[in-house]
Motif scaffolding. Structure first.
Motif, PDB file in Angstrom:
ATOM      1  N   VAL A   1       4.096  -5.962  -0.446  1.00 42.26           N
ATOM      2  CA  VAL A   1       3.385  -4.772  -2.121  1.00 42.26           C
ATOM      3  C   VAL A   1       2.538  -5.824  -1.815  1.00 42.26           C
ATOM      4  CG1 VAL A   1       3.806  -4.729  -5.166  1.00 42.26           C
ATOM      5  CG2 VAL A   1       6.050  -5.469  -3.417  1.00 42.26           C
ATOM      6  N   ASP A   2       1.829  -6.572  -2.221  1.00 40.50           N
ATOM      7  CA  ASP A   2       0.328  -6.413  -1.645  1.00 40.50           C
ATOM      8  C   ASP A   2      -0.563  -5.683  -0.962  1.00 40.50           C
ATOM      9  OD1 ASP A   2      -0.019  -8.741  -4.004  1.00 40.50           O
ATOM     10  OD2 ASP A   2       0.041  -9.565  -2.938  1.00 40.50           O
ATOM     11  N   VAL A   3       0.243  -5.715   0.252  1.00 42.65           N
ATOM     12  CA  VAL A   3       0.136  -3.950   1.927  1.00 42.65           C
ATOM     13  C   VAL A   3      -0.159  -3.105   1.295  1.00 42.65           C
ATOM     14  CG1 VAL A   3      -0.347  -3.752   3.777  1.00 42.65           C
ATOM     15  CG2 VAL A   3      -0.283  -6.111   3.007  1.00 42.65           C
ATOM     16  N   LEU A   4       1.159  -2.724   0.617  1.00 44.72           N
ATOM     17  CA  LEU A   4       1.890  -1.578   0.785  1.00 44.72           C
ATOM     18  C   LEU A   4       1.057  -0.379  -0.610  1.00 44.72           C
ATOM     19  CD1 LEU A   4       5.313  -1.658   2.581  1.00 44.72           C
ATOM     20  CD2 LEU A   4       2.942  -0.623   3.081  1.00 44.72           C
ATOM     21  N   SER A   5       1.118  -1.064  -1.787  1.00 45.17           N
ATOM     22  CA  SER A   5       0.617  -0.792  -3.207  1.00 45.17           C
ATOM     23  C   SER A   5      -0.451   0.073  -3.327  1.00 45.17           C
ATOM     24  CB  SER A   5       0.881  -1.932  -4.229  1.00 45.17           C
ATOM     25  OG  SER A   5       0.328  -3.107  -3.871  1.00 45.17           O
ATOM     26  N   PRO A   6      -1.027  -0.073  -2.379  1.00 41.89           N
ATOM     27  CA  PRO A   6      -2.497   0.398  -2.946  1.00 41.89           C
ATOM     28  C   PRO A   6      -2.688   1.954  -2.682  1.00 41.89           C
ATOM     29  CG  PRO A   6      -3.770  -2.226  -1.883  1.00 41.89           C
ATOM     30  CD  PRO A   6      -2.177  -1.477  -2.140  1.00 41.89           C
ATOM     31  N   LEU A   7      -1.810   1.592  -1.483  1.00 39.86           N
ATOM     32  CA  LEU A   7      -1.265   3.504  -1.026  1.00 39.86           C
ATOM     33  C   LEU A   7      -0.753   4.463  -1.964  1.00 39.86           C
ATOM     34  CD1 LEU A   7      -0.396   2.416   3.101  1.00 39.86           C
ATOM     35  CD2 LEU A   7      -2.221   3.472   2.128  1.00 39.86           C
ATOM     36  N   PRO A   8      -1.666   5.423  -2.629  1.00 37.24           N
ATOM     37  CA  PRO A   8      -1.317   5.805  -2.731  1.00 37.24           C
ATOM     38  C   PRO A   8       0.260   7.638  -2.982  1.00 37.24           C
ATOM     39  CG  PRO A   8      -3.077   7.111  -2.215  1.00 37.24           C
ATOM     40  CD  PRO A   8      -2.864   6.111  -1.679  1.00 37.24           C
ATOM     41  N   GLU A   9       0.561   8.233  -1.046  1.00 33.85           N
ATOM     42  CA  GLU A   9       1.457   8.294  -1.131  1.00 33.85           C
ATOM     43  C   GLU A   9       3.020   7.430  -1.597  1.00 33.85           C
ATOM     44  OE1 GLU A   9      -0.410   6.519   2.755  1.00 33.85           O
ATOM     45  OE2 GLU A   9      -0.782   6.877   0.832  1.00 33.85           O
ATOM     46  N   ILE A  10       2.934   6.223  -1.709  1.00 32.04           N
ATOM     47  CA  ILE A  10       4.020   5.703  -1.215  1.00 32.04           C
ATOM     48  C   ILE A  10       4.774   4.994  -2.674  1.00 32.04           C
ATOM     49  CG2 ILE A  10       5.055   3.855  -0.373  1.00 32.04           C
ATOM     50  CD1 ILE A  10       3.754   3.323   2.045  1.00 32.04           C
ATOM     51  N   ALA A  11       5.416   5.586  -3.315  1.00 29.99           N
ATOM     52  CA  ALA A  11       6.432   4.787  -4.338  1.00 29.99           C
ATOM     53  C   ALA A  11       7.071   3.685  -4.654  1.00 29.99           C
ATOM     54  CB  ALA A  11       6.687   5.942  -5.828  1.00 29.99           C
ATOM     55  N   ILE A  12       6.998   2.490  -4.914  1.00 33.51           N
ATOM     56  CA  ILE A  12       8.062   1.259  -4.768  1.00 33.51           C
ATOM     57  C   ILE A  12       8.570   1.038  -5.906  1.00 33.51           C
ATOM     58  CG2 ILE A  12       7.894  -1.227  -3.769  1.00 33.51           C
ATOM     59  CD1 ILE A  12       5.128  -0.805  -2.390  1.00 33.51           C
ATOM     60  N   THR A  13       9.555   0.403  -5.590  1.00 31.69           N
ATOM     61  CA  THR A  13      10.930   0.042  -5.904  1.00 31.69           C
ATOM     62  C   THR A  13      10.753  -1.090  -5.750  1.00 31.69           C
ATOM     63  OG1 THR A  13      11.775   2.302  -6.616  1.00 31.69           O
ATOM     64  CG2 THR A  13      12.839   0.108  -6.917  1.00 31.69           C
ATOM     65  N   TRP A  14      10.782  -2.143  -6.477  1.00 36.98           N
ATOM     66  CA  TRP A  14      10.854  -4.130  -6.376  1.00 36.98           C
ATOM     67  C   TRP A  14      12.172  -4.121  -7.074  1.00 36.98           C
ATOM     68  CZ3 TRP A  14       6.150  -7.260  -6.765  1.00 36.98           C
ATOM     69  CH2 TRP A  14       6.276  -8.431  -5.761  1.00 36.98           C
ATOM     70  N   VAL A  15      12.447  -4.658  -6.301  1.00 32.74           N
ATOM     71  CA  VAL A  15      14.246  -5.657  -6.796  1.00 32.74           C
ATOM     72  C   VAL A  15      14.556  -7.411  -6.374  1.00 32.74           C
ATOM     73  CG1 VAL A  15      17.109  -4.454  -6.957  1.00 32.74           C
ATOM     74  CG2 VAL A  15      15.674  -3.127  -6.668  1.00 32.74           C
ATOM     75  N   ASP A  16      14.756  -7.637  -7.553  1.00 31.44           N
ATOM     76  CA  ASP A  16      15.354  -8.928  -7.393  1.00 31.44           C
ATOM     77  C   ASP A  16      16.322  -8.756  -8.256  1.00 31.44           C
ATOM     78  OD1 ASP A  16      15.842 -11.458  -6.031  1.00 31.44           O
ATOM     79  OD2 ASP A  16      13.730 -11.385  -5.181  1.00 31.44           O
ATOM     80  N   THR A  17      16.722 -10.348  -8.254  1.00 33.41           N
ATOM     81  CA  THR A  17      17.617 -11.440  -9.608  1.00 33.41           C
ATOM     82  C   THR A  17      17.773 -11.422 -10.219  1.00 33.41           C
ATOM     83  OG1 THR A  17      17.276 -13.805  -7.785  1.00 33.41           O
ATOM     84  CG2 THR A  17      19.418 -11.542  -7.749  1.00 33.41           C
ATOM     85  N   GLY A  18      15.864 -11.652 -10.602  1.00 36.73           N
ATOM     86  CA  GLY A  18      16.072 -11.985 -12.637  1.00 36.73           C
ATOM     87  C   GLY A  18      14.504 -11.764 -12.135  1.00 36.73           C
ATOM     88  N   VAL A  19      14.041 -11.403 -13.301  1.00 38.80           N
ATOM     89  CA  VAL A  19      12.259 -11.015 -13.758  1.00 38.80           C
ATOM     90  C   VAL A  19      11.083 -11.970 -13.381  1.00 38.80           C
ATOM     91  CG1 VAL A  19      12.687 -11.861 -16.427  1.00 38.80           C
ATOM     92  CG2 VAL A  19      10.839 -10.357 -15.588  1.00 38.80           C
TER      93      VAL A  19
END
Length: 310
Positions: free
Chosen positions: A167-185
């Protein structure tokens, strides 16, 4: 490049008034392309127009209130060796001005209130009538930019060390929208980057059904059983790309178990395992760099295009 409307809105919400500096035109060699932009406010800035003396001077000019078009020779004027020239547009944005944006193209006079030239009117009519968005460009004294809409949907399954590094590496790229999933907040960090949607779910695999079939997926949870179930669900659901973290031994076992679940060898081959570049090492940051390089490579783009058209 495109006009990052959501990023600008977030900056205005945080700072009230923001100056945006965008590369409006280039001649010869340039450190960034037309449409590359940075945001400047009193005590900070974000984004980049290429760094170096050009960016430093442009930020200082923005803070000093020097607005409109400015032209810069990258060789003699700034002591840079690019040898080209750039035209910058510097303009102030606030909440009221943002509210006036309507549609998929941001077109405005660089200075004053000059009427839109015929060429700009044609670009806007084509965008409205045919959905064909123009490239970022300076037309006379008018700047035209398409509004950024992320072209790629990336689902990252797992918020552990590797997930966070990705997420740190890819989130600055505006052409990519990231959905991040895990088992708890509690699995997620306190601060989530802009453009990333965290989805805590007690049963993450159930969310596969809601992922676009054009999405790309990276599977790297803390549980091998969950990894396997995600692979199984994705093979039944469809995807543009799926990568799984793990060793050759893990993948051999997964292949056998996926086959037992009814998937053919050809279907199973659509999943890439392991992900990353083993030559870079096993540190989470090294894995993230290797994965990012794969996702951004032209070869990967061509592969996913063929998957979607198959």
């Amino acid at each position: 490049m495109a006009f990052d409307l959501e990023g600008l809105r977030a900056a205005v919400a945080d700072h009230g008034v923001v100056t945006r500096v965008v590369i409006a035109a280039i001649r010869g060699s340039s450190p960034r392309e037309v449409g590359a932009a940075m945001l400047v406010w009193k005590n900070g800035q974000s984004g980049t127009i290429g760094g170096g003396a050009l960016e430093f001077q442009a930020a200082e000019a923005a803070r000093a209130g020097r607005l409109g078009l400015s032209r810069h020779a990258l060789g003699p004027e700034l002591g840079q060796c690019c040898g080209g020239a750039v035209t910058l547009l510097t303009e102030v944005w606030d909440a009221a001005r943002l509210e006036a944006i309507d549609g998929e193209v941001v077109a405005r006079a660089a200075s004053g209130a000059a009427p839109a030239p015929l060429a700009v009117k044609r670009l806007l009519a084509r965008a409205r009538g045919q959905g064909v968005l123009p490239e970022a460009q300076l037309v006379g004294d008018w700047m035209v930019e398409p509004v950024l809409r992320p072209a790629r949907q990336l689902w990252i399954w797992g918020a552990g060390h590797v997930g966070r590094a990705l997420v740190d590496v890819l989130s600055p790229l505006p052409e990519i929208a990231i959905t991040w999933v895990d088992t708890g907040v509690e699995r997620f960090p306190e601060s989530i980057p802009a453009g990333v949607t965290p989805l805590p779910a007690a049963r993450p695999a159930d969310l596969v059904a809601y992922a676009p079939r054009t999405a790309e997926h990276l599977i790297l949870t803390y549980s091998h059983e969950l990894d396997l179930e995600l692979c199984n669900r994705l093979l039944r659901h469809d995807f543009a790309f799926a990568g799984l973290i793990g060793s050759a031994t893990k993948w051999a076992r997964f292949r056998s178990r996926l086959a037992a679940l009814g998937h053919t060898p050809q279907q199973i081959d659509r999943i890439t395992c392991p992900i990353g570049d083993p030559a870079l090492g096993k540190h989470p940051a090294s894995i993230a760099i290797g994965v990012a390089a794969r996702l951004l490579s032209p070869a990967h783009s061509e592969t996913t295009r063929k998957e979607l058209s198959a």
